[in-house]
Motif scaffolding. Sequence first.
Motif, short mmCIF file in Angstrom:
data_model
loop_
_atom_site.label_atom_id
_atom_site.label_comp_id
_atom_site.label_asym_id
_atom_site.label_seq_id
_atom_site.Cartn_x
_atom_site.Cartn_y
_atom_site.Cartn_z
N THR A 44 0.83 -1.21 0.00
CA THR A 44 0.00 0.00 0.00
C THR A 44 0.87 1.26 0.00
O THR A 44 0.64 2.17 -0.80
N VAL A 45 1.86 1.30 0.86
CA VAL A 45 2.75 2.47 0.94
C VAL A 45 3.53 2.62 -0.36
O VAL A 45 3.64 3.74 -0.90
N ALA A 46 4.05 1.52 -0.87
CA ALA A 46 4.81 1.58 -2.13
C ALA A 46 3.94 2.08 -3.27
O ALA A 46 4.38 2.92 -4.07
N GLN A 47 2.71 1.60 -3.36
CA GLN A 47 1.80 2.05 -4.42
C GLN A 47 1.51 3.54 -4.30
O GLN A 47 1.45 4.24 -5.30
N TRP A 48 1.28 4.01 -3.09
CA TRP A 48 0.99 5.43 -2.90
C TRP A 48 2.16 6.32 -3.30
O TRP A 48 1.97 7.41 -3.82
N ILE A 49 3.35 5.83 -3.07
CA ILE A 49 4.54 6.61 -3.44
C ILE A 49 4.83 6.47 -4.94
O ILE A 49 5.12 7.45 -5.62
N LEU A 50 4.72 5.25 -5.45
CA LEU A 50 5.14 4.98 -6.82
C LEU A 50 4.17 5.46 -7.88
O LEU A 50 4.60 5.94 -8.93
N SER A 51 2.88 5.31 -7.66
CA SER A 51 1.90 5.64 -8.71
C SER A 51 2.03 7.08 -9.21
O SER A 51 2.14 7.29 -10.43
N PRO A 52 2.02 8.08 -8.33
CA PRO A 52 2.17 9.45 -8.85
C PRO A 52 3.54 9.70 -9.48
O PRO A 52 3.65 10.40 -10.48
N LEU A 53 4.58 9.08 -8.91
CA LEU A 53 5.93 9.27 -9.44
C LEU A 53 6.04 8.69 -10.85
O LEU A 53 6.53 9.35 -11.77
N ILE A 54 5.57 7.46 -11.03
CA ILE A 54 5.63 6.83 -12.35
C ILE A 54 4.73 7.56 -13.33
O ILE A 54 5.08 7.73 -14.51
N PHE A 55 3.56 8.04 -12.88
CA PHE A 55 2.67 8.79 -13.75
C PHE A 55 3.36 10.07 -14.25
O PHE A 55 3.31 10.38 -15.44
N LYS A 56 4.02 10.80 -13.34
CA LYS A 56 4.72 12.03 -13.75
C LYS A 56 5.84 11.72 -14.73
O LYS A 56 6.04 12.46 -15.69
N MET A 57 6.59 10.66 -14.46
CA MET A 57 7.68 10.30 -15.36
C MET A 57 7.15 9.91 -16.73
O MET A 57 7.72 10.30 -17.76
N ALA A 58 6.07 9.14 -16.76
CA ALA A 58 5.48 8.73 -18.04
C ALA A 58 4.94 9.94 -18.79
O ALA A 58 5.07 10.02 -20.02
N THR A 59 4.31 10.86 -18.09
CA THR A 59 3.78 12.07 -18.73
C THR A 59 4.91 12.89 -19.34
O THR A 59 4.77 13.41 -20.45
N LYS A 60 6.01 12.99 -18.62
CA LYS A 60 7.12 13.81 -19.07
C LYS A 60 7.93 13.15 -20.19
O LYS A 60 8.33 13.81 -21.15
N TYR A 61 8.17 11.85 -20.07
CA TYR A 61 9.10 11.19 -20.98
C TYR A 61 8.47 10.23 -21.98
O TYR A 61 9.07 9.93 -23.01
N ALA A 62 7.28 9.70 -21.68
CA ALA A 62 6.71 8.68 -22.58
C ALA A 62 5.19 8.65 -22.46
O ALA A 62 4.63 7.83 -21.76
N ASN A 63 4.52 9.57 -23.16
CA ASN A 63 3.06 9.65 -23.09
C ASN A 63 2.37 8.34 -23.47
O ASN A 63 1.32 8.00 -22.92
N ALA A 64 2.95 7.59 -24.39
CA ALA A 64 2.34 6.33 -24.82
C ALA A 64 2.31 5.30 -23.69
O ALA A 64 1.56 4.34 -23.73
N PHE A 65 3.11 5.52 -22.66
CA PHE A 65 3.24 4.60 -21.54
C PHE A 65 2.19 4.84 -20.45
O PHE A 65 2.08 4.04 -19.52
N LEU A 66 1.41 5.90 -20.57
CA LEU A 66 0.47 6.27 -19.49
C LEU A 66 -0.53 5.18 -19.14
O LEU A 66 -0.90 5.01 -17.98
N GLY A 67 -0.99 4.42 -20.11
CA GLY A 67 -1.96 3.36 -19.83
C GLY A 67 -1.41 2.25 -18.96
O GLY A 67 -2.16 1.56 -18.28
N GLY A 68 -0.12 2.07 -18.95
CA GLY A 68 0.50 0.99 -18.17
C GLY A 68 1.02 1.41 -16.82
O GLY A 68 1.67 0.62 -16.13
N VAL A 69 0.74 2.64 -16.40
CA VAL A 69 1.26 3.13 -15.13
C VAL A 69 0.83 2.26 -13.96
O VAL A 69 1.63 1.92 -13.09
#
Length: 128
Positions: A44-69
């Motif tokens: 639960t803690v890892a998901q709360w930390i990772l989800s927004p971080l991975i979403f921001k990284m995908a938005t910035k570097y790989a928009n096509a990757f957003l569905g797999g966040v």
Amino acid sequence: MVRFLINTLIFFGSAALGLWITSMVLDGFTIDFTGLLVAAVIFTVAQWILSPLIFKMATKYANAFLGGVGLVSTFVALLITSLVVDSLAIDGVGTWIAATVLVWLVTALATWLLPMIFLKKAVDNRRD
């Protein structure tokens, strides 16, 4: 604050449910009861930390990757959890892939359905 606590409990419950169901379905995914509780907290803690971080990284570097966040954050959270919790064992690449998809699916459905069930009861009780 109450809403945050309810959301935390719902997400913890969905993580525990996802890990438990996965352990029941997949032969290469094993965990004991105590490990399940600890793993659910860490997941639960890892998901709360990772989800927004991975979403921001995908938005910035790989928009096509957003569905797999969600899948990526679930995989990374499972990896972290398996490294920390000794009683969680995930054997084989196929089990890792299946576990990632299954845990993601169960937690997604549970975090969508549990609020409707529990919050509907709370709203109905307030109306009475």
